[in-house]
Scaffold this active site. Sequence first.
Site: not given
Lengths: 532, 532
Positions: A145, A260, A312, A340, A371, A400-401, A488
């Site tokens: 990419r 799934s 998506s 989405h 988004k 995590t912050t 993707t």
Amino acid sequence: MLLKCRYLSQFSISELSKNAVSISSAIEKCPFMAHARRTLASTSTPLDHSIRNCPRSETDNLVPFNCTDTIDCPFFKQVENLKLNKIIRKRSEHNLVEHHNHNESKLRLNLHRQKRKLHENSDLFDYEKFFNQKIDDKKKDGSYRYFKKVIRHAETFPRIQEYAEENVKDITIWCSNDYLGLGRHPYVQSKVTEAVWKYGAGSGGTRNISGSSPLHYKLEEELARLHQKESALLFTSCYVANDTTLYTLARMLPKCHILSDEGNHASMIQGIRNSGIPKTIFKHNDCEHLESLLQKLPTDDPKIVAFESVHSMDGSICDLHRMCDITHKYGGIAFIDEVHAVGLYGETGAGIGERDSALEKMDIITGTLGKAFGNIGGYIAASSNLIDTVRSFGSGFIFTTSLPPSVLTGSMASIEISRSDEGRELRAKHQLYARIVKERLIRVGFPVMNSPSHIVPVMVGDVKAAGEICDRLLNDHGIYIQSINYPTVAKGEERLRIVPNPHHTMEMIDNLVHGLTDAWTKTGLRLNKMKF
Amino acid sequence: MLLKCRYLSQFSISELSKNAVSISSAIEKCPFMAHARRTLASTSTPLDHSIRNCPRSETDNLVPFNCTDTIDCPFFKQVENLKLNKIIRKRSEHNLVEHHNHNESKLRLNLHRQKRKLHENSDLFDYEKFFNQKIDDKKKDGSYRYFKKVIRHAETFPRIQEYAEENVKDITIWCSNDYLGLGRHPYVQSKVTEAVWKYGAGSGGTRNISGSSPLHYKLEEELARLHQKESALLFTSCYVANDTTLYTLARMLPKCHILSDEGNHASMIQGIRNSGIPKTIFKHNDCEHLESLLQKLPTDDPKIVAFESVHSMDGSICDLHRMCDITHKYGGIAFIDEVHAVGLYGETGAGIGERDSALEKMDIITGTLGKAFGNIGGYIAASSNLIDTVRSFGSGFIFTTSLPPSVLTGSMASIEISRSDEGRELRAKHQLYARIVKERLIRVGFPVMNSPSHIVPVMVGDVKAAGEICDRLLNDHGIYIQSINYPTVAKGEERLRIVPNPHHTMEMIDNLVHGLTDAWTKTGLRLNKMKF
């Protein structure tokens, strides 16, 4: 007293006495104070005054350091009193920031040495060669990419700028996930900047350690209300929200099984895979297949059924009611990614769940602030117990912050717009434009995938052709669409993913259709013009 | 032409003809146009003009829709021409945003129904009961976390506000990870807000799909230079950076083995565990132990040795040179988390690697933009090949919205300050204050853990006592320190983690020592006063 200070102590008492009033020469020689003095020089407070009133001489509860501690320097306290911090902060940008010039040749030498070192011993594993090979492989199979370097300007969006080497070019973007342009809505921008000035940039801590502000709670409440759930929980992204939630629940629930959807996003796959619990993949949005799989599992064991409301990359929309009903029938809970869809469907923009009046059937809803809501971050909404469990056990949440205050106020502004008439208007235009683009492309003969949503995917099925079309579009027509390739989408299913925005114009749509037709045919692909 | 429009077509031709000039009644009945008209009412362009010039009547390359498409409405194009978008954006905040009033009773009903439903079939797994039990267990063993609700104001930090139920109270924070206060530095704030106005709030895409701006590349270059590496890569947090990088490399490198410091952060543990490859834990910062383990592994197999330079919870600093040398001697690569060191150590704030002149030995450096740099996000710096590999294969990098432009400009501003005299001054004060606090607490008799860094951990060793001390500090003295308990530290190693900030004052240090002494003794713990 002065003798306690390492710097001042190098001068004799008589020397100090002589200079007791101005004492400037001693200060000049003190590496710490010299700078402070320069800073203080701009203020009119005389330095000689403070030395006589130095509080250090009257207190003894400080440790006598024998190191470099300027705390023992009488000026130090004075500097505090004069609020050095404030002075520092008020100095102008130009005086303040001296850009450090790196010694580039030194850097190159270091890098060279690092590389040489790795090759010294030929028995050892050659990491550089290995990584290089991995990249070469990707370049060979066409899946490497090259990110397009683009930047949008709030004022002109969806006209944006592309940086290609030395040139800056104005182009039109057709692949932004700021679906409604709310990220550059002046109301959102004003709320963001207001918070930055009021509270600063970052949050300064994890949620547990000083990083839980009233704004975090307020946004979580807003999100819970939006999705008509008891509670919500913020994450740094919906990638982390999906990964952490599925991982945490799956590992915790005894004998849990995950079902799934085969089209699920990488973030869900990651969480499911990492949990290590048994999983079964069902065909994309296929209720019959899901039911047939659920039938085979023990009724009383917990099951998580995970899928997306709007997909998506193919734009499909699942049958939410049926999916949830089947899930519940066999004792499962439904985990639905509305990434989405939030901001884009339903009366208040709560997503497909709201549009289809299925909110009450959705056990866990995950969404994004990055988004349609135009900021950054992700969240889940569910029952209080479930949320509190993920909050208490989810590693990706705990360690995590937390999101910066400005992201929270910006997101709240977006949600506010989303709930208003303006939000409904933007959504109507968004859907309308998507339909127009789809219809026009179909009419010209493009293989537009069957998408009932705002996502307009055009199937190419070849990684090189998809890349070539996009390059031609960009170079010849100033139109930016990103070709979507592996990982993707599956190899052989490479496509163009077009996302109209309510801020596009009819002229832009015209240009898109014409440009795409040109790029498509020049790449050697055929159009199957429909007969009317 | 008008008949193509679903809304206008409901009126007879004669009716439309009669109203051909003003046509207001028809518009009022069109749900889409009614709103547009209200919007346009404020502009002085007459509506009747456009209908005669409607471009729709002269073009035939648009699909005749038989659905709800207002594109066929002659007014629609006109609305475009008048740049509705711009009008919408210019409307004031107050007119624009109508806050949607949720029907709270409906919400409660829904939630009730959801709960009832789950209990209907008693054979099925009871999720609510299960999650409730998990939370109860945590409450019973004292490890349930009640986040303190606090917010800092940029102007007054480290004085912040605590929200306890209805009361707002001014307190002093001693546990912020905005170590130098750069998150509220006006230069940083101005760079952040400037970018929000210029580019909008969010980035609008993943790095591959429209989310790679020149600012992303610029910050990555700056970070690479800071750490004297070839390349750097941005992540949404350093949690994700650690997790993704370790997971991706470990799974990719053939026959890879990971050696992980026992004190490693949860993000590293997560990545290592999820990779599923063989791992060995070595004693915290123990070079001998590490070497003895490396000796047992095949020389030519790849190995990743992962550790932290400054440990987040005990404040220890590793022997970077020895750790790296040993790693390289046995053919491994060194992965070093500098999260609690970047911005805080070294001439330009590059961390312990710079302070100890060990940068060239560090193969992978991970850092954060969310602590000393005062923003949000994380990164790795390493060789170009390694970076490109993680960029190309790391799921947690690929599938997530990129950092907003404002976070990038804010972080660049922080790095700029960090490299300047002001940065060095802040670091000097930071270290000095940490030393003062440590010395004073030791003198009073607190069990301060042996920490050579800016982190001042005070061991309590009991979850309830640690919580009680912090509550007393907050309620009686207006001082906020977060007690650290499981899972952040092991059970039985609960502690107070104090982090001085250069913006604290001597008075605040006095108050901290006195307050902590009071809270400590009132909680029933003893002080072991040292003899001098």
